[in-house]
Design a protein around this motif. Structure first.
Motif, PDB file in Angstrom:
ATOM      1  N   ALA A  17      -1.918  -8.303  -7.580  1.00 39.75           N
ATOM      2  CA  ALA A  17      -2.224  -8.354  -6.150  1.00 39.75           C
ATOM      3  C   ALA A  17      -3.314  -9.376  -5.867  1.00 39.75           C
ATOM      4  O   ALA A  17      -3.284 -10.073  -4.843  1.00 39.75           O
ATOM      5  N   GLY A  18      -4.267  -9.503  -6.790  1.00 38.16           N
ATOM      6  CA  GLY A  18      -5.361 -10.441  -6.607  1.00 38.16           C
ATOM      7  C   GLY A  18      -4.925 -11.883  -6.615  1.00 38.16           C
ATOM      8  O   GLY A  18      -5.295 -12.668  -5.723  1.00 38.16           O
ATOM      9  N   TRP A  19      -4.098 -12.270  -7.604  1.00 34.82           N
ATOM     10  CA  TRP A  19      -3.715 -13.679  -7.634  1.00 34.82           C
ATOM     11  C   TRP A  19      -2.722 -14.018  -6.522  1.00 34.82           C
ATOM     12  O   TRP A  19      -2.702 -15.160  -6.035  1.00 34.82           O
ATOM     13  N   ASN A  20      -1.939 -13.053  -6.080  1.00 37.89           N
ATOM     14  CA  ASN A  20      -1.072 -13.292  -4.930  1.00 37.89           C
ATOM     15  C   ASN A  20      -1.893 -13.575  -3.670  1.00 37.89           C
ATOM     16  O   ASN A  20      -1.530 -14.427  -2.856  1.00 37.89           O
ATOM     17  N   ALA A  21      -2.995 -12.855  -3.509  1.00 37.66           N
ATOM     18  CA  ALA A  21      -3.866 -13.096  -2.357  1.00 37.66           C
ATOM     19  C   ALA A  21      -4.456 -14.503  -2.410  1.00 37.66           C
ATOM     20  O   ALA A  21      -4.602 -15.165  -1.375  1.00 37.66           O
ATOM     21  N   ILE A  22      -4.784 -14.974  -3.608  1.00 36.22           N
ATOM     22  CA  ILE A  22      -5.309 -16.325  -3.749  1.00 36.22           C
ATOM     23  C   ILE A  22      -4.274 -17.359  -3.333  1.00 36.22           C
ATOM     24  O   ILE A  22      -4.580 -18.347  -2.660  1.00 36.22           O
ATOM     25  N   TYR A  85       0.759 -11.775   4.194  1.00 33.89           N
ATOM     26  CA  TYR A  85       0.607 -11.163   2.872  1.00 33.89           C
ATOM     27  C   TYR A  85       1.072  -9.711   2.896  1.00 33.89           C
ATOM     28  O   TYR A  85       1.802  -9.257   2.015  1.00 33.89           O
ATOM     29  N   GLY A  86       0.655  -8.969   3.937  1.00 37.49           N
ATOM     30  CA  GLY A  86       1.016  -7.559   4.049  1.00 37.49           C
ATOM     31  C   GLY A  86       2.481  -7.331   4.349  1.00 37.49           C
ATOM     32  O   GLY A  86       2.969  -6.206   4.247  1.00 37.49           O
ATOM     33  N   GLN A  87       3.202  -8.375   4.722  1.00 37.02           N
ATOM     34  CA  GLN A  87       4.634  -8.267   4.988  1.00 37.02           C
ATOM     35  C   GLN A  87       5.449  -8.703   3.781  1.00 37.02           C
ATOM     36  O   GLN A  87       6.370  -8.012   3.344  1.00 37.02           O
ATOM     37  N   SER A 251      -5.150  -6.633   2.133  1.00 36.18           N
ATOM     38  CA  SER A 251      -4.636  -6.956   3.461  1.00 36.18           C
ATOM     39  C   SER A 251      -5.517  -6.381   4.555  1.00 36.18           C
ATOM     40  O   SER A 251      -5.750  -7.015   5.590  1.00 36.18           O
ATOM     41  N   THR A 252      -6.026  -5.174   4.327  1.00 36.45           N
ATOM     42  CA  THR A 252      -6.827  -4.491   5.342  1.00 36.45           C
ATOM     43  C   THR A 252      -8.250  -5.027   5.429  1.00 36.45           C
ATOM     44  O   THR A 252      -8.728  -5.366   6.513  1.00 36.45           O
ATOM     45  N   PHE A 259      -4.196  -1.435   8.999  1.00 38.17           N
ATOM     46  CA  PHE A 259      -3.642  -0.384   8.141  1.00 38.17           C
ATOM     47  C   PHE A 259      -3.082   0.708   9.048  1.00 38.17           C
ATOM     48  O   PHE A 259      -3.769   1.645   9.436  1.00 38.17           O
ATOM     49  N   GLY A 260      -1.798   0.559   9.432  1.00 36.25           N
ATOM     50  CA  GLY A 260      -1.175   1.473  10.380  1.00 36.25           C
ATOM     51  C   GLY A 260      -0.597   2.709   9.729  1.00 36.25           C
ATOM     52  O   GLY A 260      -0.726   2.938   8.526  1.00 36.25           O
ATOM     53  N   VAL A 261       0.099   3.499  10.547  1.00 38.69           N
ATOM     54  CA  VAL A 261       0.629   4.782  10.091  1.00 38.69           C
ATOM     55  C   VAL A 261       1.655   4.608   8.982  1.00 38.69           C
ATOM     56  O   VAL A 261       1.742   5.429   8.069  1.00 38.69           O
ATOM     57  N   TRP A 262       2.454   3.525   9.058  1.00 33.52           N
ATOM     58  CA  TRP A 262       3.466   3.314   8.023  1.00 33.52           C
ATOM     59  C   TRP A 262       2.828   3.137   6.652  1.00 33.52           C
ATOM     60  O   TRP A 262       3.391   3.528   5.633  1.00 33.52           O
ATOM     61  N   ARG A 263       1.644   2.543   6.612  1.00 36.94           N
ATOM     62  CA  ARG A 263       0.999   2.333   5.325  1.00 36.94           C
ATOM     63  C   ARG A 263       0.490   3.648   4.739  1.00 36.94           C
ATOM     64  O   ARG A 263       0.481   3.823   3.519  1.00 36.94           O
TER      65      ARG A 263
END
Length: 280
Positions: A17-22, A85-87, A251-252, A259-263
């Motif tokens: 998750a970290g390198w994807n964010a980069i 990223y969150g999608q 993402s949040t 960070f909605g209800v679906w999460r």
């Protein structure tokens, strides 16, 4: 899976998750991916003298894994080019576990009991529904969805090919090290002809950021390949998808995507899925 393997796979998930964010926030996505994988290949080159060389029988799968991984390295940044990223992340990661599980059953005859299999299903549903919380909405972003799903296919493919290759290699870590050297150099060389100016900009401005991402990338993959040599492919792949939880945190709190209800619902499904995959 043992507790040790479980904890290491969770660590690999955080790295992933970290390198994807980069890749998402570091600049031109393809250029960042190219530099990141290049630094990762340098890390692999440094440890190459200290790992056993894989058996010759695994070389065809090793070559195929390099090709698939290289294609993945271009599909993923294209998805981030069009989507959040969150999608993108949950769609790409969530579409892989069921494919891997079916491949493990069909190709190597793995037998997974009902509860672990149900856990894979819940985990897959959980990571997929995370995508419904995107601020853009899936129906409004078809290119992002297409590239994210394509990335999921590549993830499933290299997971199966890499897992099978590691089992034939005699040395799972040797297989993973050579694989990360091959796909890192291939990605960098191809991207160099396409994004030379952008790559130069990343190297001059964000090389420390990219090198950290490269270390996380190869570290995550080494752990997963090693785990797949000792645990069922589908279970390792499913637990690996907890990286979506780490991605939700990034993402949040880092990207401020909310960070909605679906999460919350999806996180519950993922946690339940993890618990079920631990049953034999």
């Amino acid at each position: 899976m043992s507790v040790e393997i479980t904890l290491l796979v969770l660590l690999a998930s955080a790295f992933h998750a970290g390198w994807n964010a980069i890749v998402k926030i570091g600049g031109d996505r393809i250029a960042v991916m190219a530099v990141l994988t290049f630094f990762g290949s340098l890390v692999s080159l440094a440890v190459l003298p200290f790992v056993p060389f894989p058996n010759q029988d695994s070389w065809p799968l090793l070559a195929l894994a390099v090709v698939i991984h290289t294609a993945y390295h271009f599909c993923l940044p294209m998805a981030y080019q069009y989507g959040d990223y969150g999608q993108v992340y949950p769609i790409a990661r969530g579409s892989a576990p069921l494919i891997v599980t079916m491949g493990g059953v069909l190709l190597v005859g793995e037998v997974i009991n009902f509860l672990p299999l149900l856990g894979v299903v819940f985990l897959s549903i959980g990571v997929m529904t995370l995508a419904l919380d995107s601020k853009d909405g899936l129906s409004k972003n078809p290119k992002a969805i297409l590239f994210a799903l394509g990335t999921g296919v590549f993830i499933a493919s290299y997971t199966l090919v890499g897992g099978l290759g590691a089992r034939q290699a005699g040395s799972a870590i040797g297989f993973a090290v050579i694989l990360t050297i091959g796909n890192g150099l291939a990605t960098f060389v191809i991207a160099l002809f396409w994004k030379f100016k952008e790559i130069k900009k990343v190297v001059l401005g964000n090389w420390m950021f990219a090198s950290a991402g490269g270390g996380m990338q190869v570290g995550a993959y080494w752990i997963i390949i090693w785990a797949m040599a000792y645990a069922p492919l589908g279970m390792v792949s499913a637990l690996r998808e907890t990286s979506v939880l780490f991605a939700a945190i990034i993402s949040t709190f880092v990207l401020k995507e909310g960070f909605g209800v679906w999460r919350f619902i999806s996180s519950g499904l993922i946690a339940f899925g993890i618990a079920l995959t631990r049953y034999r």
